[in-house]
Design a protein around this motif. Structure first.
Motif, PDB file in Angstrom:
ATOM      1  N   PRO A  19       1.203  -1.049   0.197  1.00  0.00           N
ATOM      2  CA  PRO A  19      -0.049  -0.444  -0.097  1.00  0.00           C
ATOM      3  C   PRO A  19       0.974   1.238   0.182  1.00  0.00           C
ATOM      4  N   PRO A  20       1.908   1.419   0.807  1.00  0.00           N
ATOM      5  CA  PRO A  20       2.853   2.627   0.448  1.00  0.00           C
ATOM      6  C   PRO A  20       3.461   2.793  -0.361  1.00  0.00           C
ATOM      7  N   MET A  21       3.637   2.070  -1.446  1.00  0.00           N
ATOM      8  CA  MET A  21       4.690   2.083  -2.724  1.00  0.00           C
ATOM      9  C   MET A  21       3.340   2.511  -3.587  1.00  0.00           C
ATOM     10  N   GLN A  22       2.401   1.792  -3.617  1.00  0.00           N
ATOM     11  CA  GLN A  22       1.309   1.936  -4.438  1.00  0.00           C
ATOM     12  C   GLN A  22       0.773   3.246  -4.696  1.00  0.00           C
ATOM     13  N   TRP A  23       0.532   3.736  -3.212  1.00  0.00           N
ATOM     14  CA  TRP A  23       0.236   4.967  -2.861  1.00  0.00           C
ATOM     15  C   TRP A  23       0.966   5.827  -3.881  1.00  0.00           C
ATOM     16  N   ALA A  24       2.828   6.014  -3.474  1.00  0.00           N
ATOM     17  CA  ALA A  24       3.928   6.874  -4.157  1.00  0.00           C
ATOM     18  C   ALA A  24       3.619   6.454  -5.098  1.00  0.00           C
ATOM     19  N   THR A  62       1.181   6.543  -7.838  1.00  0.00           N
ATOM     20  CA  THR A  62      -0.114   6.423  -7.963  1.00  0.00           C
ATOM     21  C   THR A  62      -0.339   8.137  -8.203  1.00  0.00           C
ATOM     22  N   GLN A  63       0.054   8.480  -6.739  1.00  0.00           N
ATOM     23  CA  GLN A  63      -0.146  10.113  -6.070  1.00  0.00           C
ATOM     24  C   GLN A  63       1.366  10.483  -6.207  1.00  0.00           C
ATOM     25  N   ARG A  64       2.564  10.275  -6.518  1.00  0.00           N
ATOM     26  CA  ARG A  64       3.348  10.955  -6.530  1.00  0.00           C
ATOM     27  C   ARG A  64       4.354  10.570  -7.465  1.00  0.00           C
ATOM     28  N   ASN A  65       3.720   9.415  -8.912  1.00  0.00           N
ATOM     29  CA  ASN A  65       4.715   8.934 -10.000  1.00  0.00           C
ATOM     30  C   ASN A  65       5.704   9.236 -10.354  1.00  0.00           C
ATOM     31  N   PHE A  66       5.576   7.681  -8.840  1.00  0.00           N
ATOM     32  CA  PHE A  66       7.636   7.506  -8.564  1.00  0.00           C
ATOM     33  C   PHE A  66       8.070   6.528  -9.340  1.00  0.00           C
ATOM     34  N   PHE A  67       7.297   6.212 -10.296  1.00  0.00           N
ATOM     35  CA  PHE A  67       8.458   4.990 -11.211  1.00  0.00           C
ATOM     36  C   PHE A  67       8.853   6.198 -12.382  1.00  0.00           C
ATOM     37  N   VAL A  68       7.921   7.559 -12.556  1.00  0.00           N
ATOM     38  CA  VAL A  68       8.997   7.939 -13.648  1.00  0.00           C
ATOM     39  C   VAL A  68       9.547   8.667 -12.658  1.00  0.00           C
ATOM     40  N   GLU A  69       9.262   9.691 -12.043  1.00  0.00           N
ATOM     41  CA  GLU A  69      10.487  10.304 -11.073  1.00  0.00           C
ATOM     42  C   GLU A  69      11.683   9.991 -11.159  1.00  0.00           C
ATOM     43  N   ARG A  70      11.743   8.625 -10.071  1.00  0.00           N
ATOM     44  CA  ARG A  70      12.357   8.807  -9.496  1.00  0.00           C
ATOM     45  C   ARG A  70      13.121   6.795 -10.554  1.00  0.00           C
ATOM     46  N   PRO A 118      -0.816  12.703 -16.031  1.00  0.00           N
ATOM     47  CA  PRO A 118      -1.186  13.475 -15.257  1.00  0.00           C
ATOM     48  C   PRO A 118      -1.492  13.733 -13.361  1.00  0.00           C
ATOM     49  N   SER A 119      -2.639  12.148 -14.060  1.00  0.00           N
ATOM     50  CA  SER A 119      -3.297  12.481 -12.906  1.00  0.00           C
ATOM     51  C   SER A 119      -3.206  10.805 -12.366  1.00  0.00           C
ATOM     52  N   PRO A 120      -3.462  10.710 -10.682  1.00  0.00           N
ATOM     53  CA  PRO A 120      -3.387   8.674 -10.072  1.00  0.00           C
ATOM     54  C   PRO A 120      -4.314   8.081 -10.537  1.00  0.00           C
ATOM     55  N   ARG A 121      -5.528   8.765 -11.803  1.00  0.00           N
ATOM     56  CA  ARG A 121      -6.279   7.649 -11.718  1.00  0.00           C
ATOM     57  C   ARG A 121      -5.524   7.104 -13.391  1.00  0.00           C
ATOM     58  N   VAL A 153       0.176   1.959 -14.785  1.00  0.00           N
ATOM     59  CA  VAL A 153       2.536   1.776 -13.546  1.00  0.00           C
ATOM     60  C   VAL A 153       1.813   0.841 -12.341  1.00  0.00           C
ATOM     61  N   ALA A 154       1.099   1.011 -11.694  1.00  0.00           N
ATOM     62  CA  ALA A 154       1.205   0.771 -10.525  1.00  0.00           C
ATOM     63  C   ALA A 154       0.999  -0.870 -10.697  1.00  0.00           C
ATOM     64  N   ARG A 155       0.138  -1.000 -11.326  1.00  0.00           N
ATOM     65  CA  ARG A 155       0.211  -3.258 -11.200  1.00  0.00           C
ATOM     66  C   ARG A 155       1.281  -3.512 -11.753  1.00  0.00           C
ATOM     67  N   MET A 156       2.357  -2.978 -12.862  1.00  0.00           N
ATOM     68  CA  MET A 156       3.201  -3.585 -13.266  1.00  0.00           C
ATOM     69  C   MET A 156       3.957  -4.978 -12.758  1.00  0.00           C
ATOM     70  N   PRO A 157       4.421  -3.982 -11.551  1.00  0.00           N
ATOM     71  CA  PRO A 157       4.994  -4.313 -10.504  1.00  0.00           C
ATOM     72  C   PRO A 157       4.764  -5.842  -9.743  1.00  0.00           C
ATOM     73  N   LYS A 158       3.170  -5.833  -9.583  1.00  0.00           N
ATOM     74  CA  LYS A 158       2.741  -6.498  -8.935  1.00  0.00           C
ATOM     75  C   LYS A 158       2.409  -7.984  -9.515  1.00  0.00           C
ATOM     76  N   GLU A 159       2.605  -7.585 -11.004  1.00  0.00           N
ATOM     77  CA  GLU A 159       2.875  -8.871 -11.993  1.00  0.00           C
ATOM     78  C   GLU A 159       4.063  -9.761 -12.276  1.00  0.00           C
ATOM     79  N   ILE A 160       4.882  -9.526 -11.318  1.00  0.00           N
ATOM     80  CA  ILE A 160       6.259  -9.781 -11.305  1.00  0.00           C
ATOM     81  C   ILE A 160       5.250 -11.315 -11.049  1.00  0.00           C
ATOM     82  N   LEU A 161       4.992 -11.383  -9.704  1.00  0.00           N
ATOM     83  CA  LEU A 161       5.134 -12.791  -8.843  1.00  0.00           C
ATOM     84  C   LEU A 161       3.374 -12.834  -9.515  1.00  0.00           C
ATOM     85  N   ALA A 162       2.453 -12.022  -9.488  1.00  0.00           N
ATOM     86  CA  ALA A 162       0.987 -12.512  -9.824  1.00  0.00           C
ATOM     87  C   ALA A 162       0.867 -12.800 -11.471  1.00  0.00           C
TER      88      ALA A 162
END
Length: 286
Positions: A154-159, A161-169, A192-195, A200-209
């Motif tokens: 949950p914390p990283m999913q928030w980062a 979607t809300q902070r665009n962590f994958f693009v910015e970091r 531009p928006s969390p939605r 992008v948020a789903r793909m890292p989960k898919e490494i296992l899923a």
């Protein structure tokens, strides 16, 4: 809704085209004439990632690059789960719609498994394979499993979607060259928006899923595509897909392969070494 971002024609000098798939509207570019090569992007990128390679190849190849649903200029449809199986199904529809035959594919990051899922289902229509800094088998190493679990928390999913962590970091961390602000605007501006960042948020989960799909590909790629001519272009400074553990397995899958090492490239090889990659594709398949 598709993204409303307008790319700079100086950086992305291509004509936008659209395909209405069964799940939503897919944006793509289709440039040049000659042997067909389809480019598959990963996370959190889009067809823009391949702009310099396409510019270098379109005088001798027909270069096609779609944006997956939820990425780039494509639609973010409600009810789409953004699973790798779903992306592969949609892009498979796209390849069938364009009636592509004897096509080359290039995949990097998640573009590897997606291109291989599309290709193994259409093996008689695949001419050859280009792969770089990617994989198509279930993840066994602990750091990658941890990455999937942590990024899916949950914390990283928030980062993401809300902070665009994958693009910015992660884009700056995954490039050996410093990307200028105009380039970063193109990665940032399409989501531009969390939605807009659900895919992008789903793909890292898919490494296992996506393990069932990856287990299938581990068998199907050598069996169905292993005899095709292959080009392996590898960024040797990649922290995610280090050459040591990954290149031997890639080599083993394809009997007829050429390896081109990119000594100064990190994970996003298309940003770090587009000229070398284009030259390698011409040398192997031109």
């Amino acid at each position: 809704m598709p993204s409303e971002f307008t790319p700079d024609p100086q950086l992305y000098p291509f004509t936008s085209r659209w395909f209405d798939s069964s799940r939503g509207r897919v944006h793509y570019i289709d440039e040049g004439t000659g042997p067909v090569i389809v480019f598959f992007h990963g996370n959190p990128t889009w067809s823009f990632l391949y702009r310099n390679i396409i510019a270098a190849l379109r005088d001798r190849f027909r270069c096609i690059a779609p944006d997956y649903l939820g990425f780039g200029l494509s639609e973010r449809p409600s009810g789409f789960g953004y699973r790798i199986e779903e992306h592969a199904s949609v892009i498979g529809e796209f390849v069938d719609h364009l009636e592509l035959d004897q096509y080359l594919s290039m995949g990097q990051d998640w573009g590897g498994p997606i291109s291989m899922a599309v290709g193994t289902d259409r093996a008689e229509r695949v001419r050859g394979v280009v792969l770089g800094n990617t994989w198509f088998w279930p993840t066994a190493d602990l750091p990658t499993k941890m990455f999937s679990a942590v990024m899916g928390s949950p914390p990283m999913q928030w980062a993401i979607t809300q902070r665009n962590f994958f693009v910015e970091r992660l884009i700056p961390a995954g490039t050996a060259t410093r990307l200028d602000e105009a380039v970063m605007v193109h990665y940032r501006g399409v989501q531009p928006s969390p939605r807009d960042r659900a895919g992008v948020a789903r793909m890292p989960k898919e490494i296992l899923a996506a393990r069932p799909l990856l287990e299938r590909l581990a068998d199907d790629v050598p069996a169905k595509l292993g005899s095709k001519p292959a080009l392996l272009v590898w960024g040797m400074k990649d922290f995610a897909f280090r050459p040591g553990p990954n290149l031997p397995r890639m080599r083993a899958a394809f009997g007829d392969h050429v390896v081109v090492e990119l000594p100064n490239a990190s994970h996003f090889i298309q940003e770090d070494a587009p000229g070398q990659i284009a030259e390698a594709i011409i040398n192997r398949f031109g």
